[in-house]
Design an enzyme around this catalytic site. Structure first.
Site, PDB file in Angstrom:
ATOM      1  N   ASP A   7       0.121 -10.763  48.320  1.00 28.19           N
ATOM      2  CA  ASP A   7       0.785 -10.036  47.243  1.00 28.19           C
ATOM      3  C   ASP A   7       0.864 -11.022  46.082  1.00 28.19           C
ATOM      4  OD1 ASP A   7       2.207  -8.141  45.784  1.00 28.19           O
ATOM      5  OD2 ASP A   7       4.136  -8.796  46.591  1.00 28.19           O
ATOM      6  N   GLU A  67      -3.602  -7.320  46.723  1.00 24.39           N
ATOM      7  CA  GLU A  67      -3.183  -6.117  46.019  1.00 24.39           C
ATOM      8  C   GLU A  67      -3.739  -6.128  44.602  1.00 24.39           C
ATOM      9  OE1 GLU A  67       0.793  -3.831  46.417  1.00 24.39           O
ATOM     10  OE2 GLU A  67       1.081  -5.316  44.835  1.00 24.39           O
ATOM     11  N   ASP A 140       8.286  -9.474  48.835  1.00 22.26           N
ATOM     12  CA  ASP A 140       6.943  -9.996  48.543  1.00 22.26           C
ATOM     13  C   ASP A 140       6.202 -10.310  49.844  1.00 22.26           C
ATOM     14  OD1 ASP A 140       7.372  -9.965  45.707  1.00 22.26           O
ATOM     15  OD2 ASP A 140       8.534 -11.809  45.918  1.00 22.26           O
TER      16      ASP A 140
END
Length: 157
Positions: A7, A67, A140
């Protein structure tokens, strides 16, 4: 198959390592990489790279899943996130890992069944889907687990 889920962020990056052994998914490890906003950006990027490099060397992933990002209304924030993504992708390339990118809504839908799920819903679902993740409290880190999970269950490798 071992997936490193990322992430991306400059201030608090989440990472996770999830493996698929036969039909079973197995959570191996996860964490967050925090940088100090007072440090120069090149030092923050170097810290992210050196820390992620240790993860790659320890867990030997076959692939990285990251991502995709959206363009924020704050162009400076978007640019800094772009720097972080570039540094991360460079590291992934240096270790010759395959890489897949996933839209946030795809990750949310895969993990929760709803493409606009909230952070707490993702955190709740990964704890149900992957044994060993019950200690995760940071969103996260949970997102990184969800990204790796998405790569494995969608057979996007």
């Amino acid at each position: 198959m071992i997936i490193l889920g990322i992430d991306p962020a400059l201030g608090s990056l989440g990472w996770a390592v999830v493996a698929k052994e036969t039909a079973q998914l197995k959570y191996l490890a996860s964490g967050i990489i925090k940088t100090n906003s007072k440090d120069a950006i090149h030092h923050r990027l170097a810290f992210i790279n050196s820390t992620l490099e240790k993860v790659i060397l320890e867990y030997q992933p076959n692939m990285a899943a990251i991502e995709e990002t959206f363009v924020n209304t704050n162009s400076v924030t978007s640019l800094k996130l772009g720097y972080a993504r570039g540094a991360i992708m460079s590291l992934i390339g240096r270790y010759n890992l395959d890489m897949r990118e996933f839209k946030p809504n795809t990750v949310k839908k895969t993990v929760t069944g709803y493409g606009h799920a909230e952070k707490d819903q993702i955190l709740h679902m990964i704890k149900l889907l992957l044994p060993g993740t019950f200690l995760i409290t940071n969103s996260d880190e949970a997102d990184a687990v969800a990204i790796a999970y998405t790569c494995l269950v969608t057979k996007n490798y």
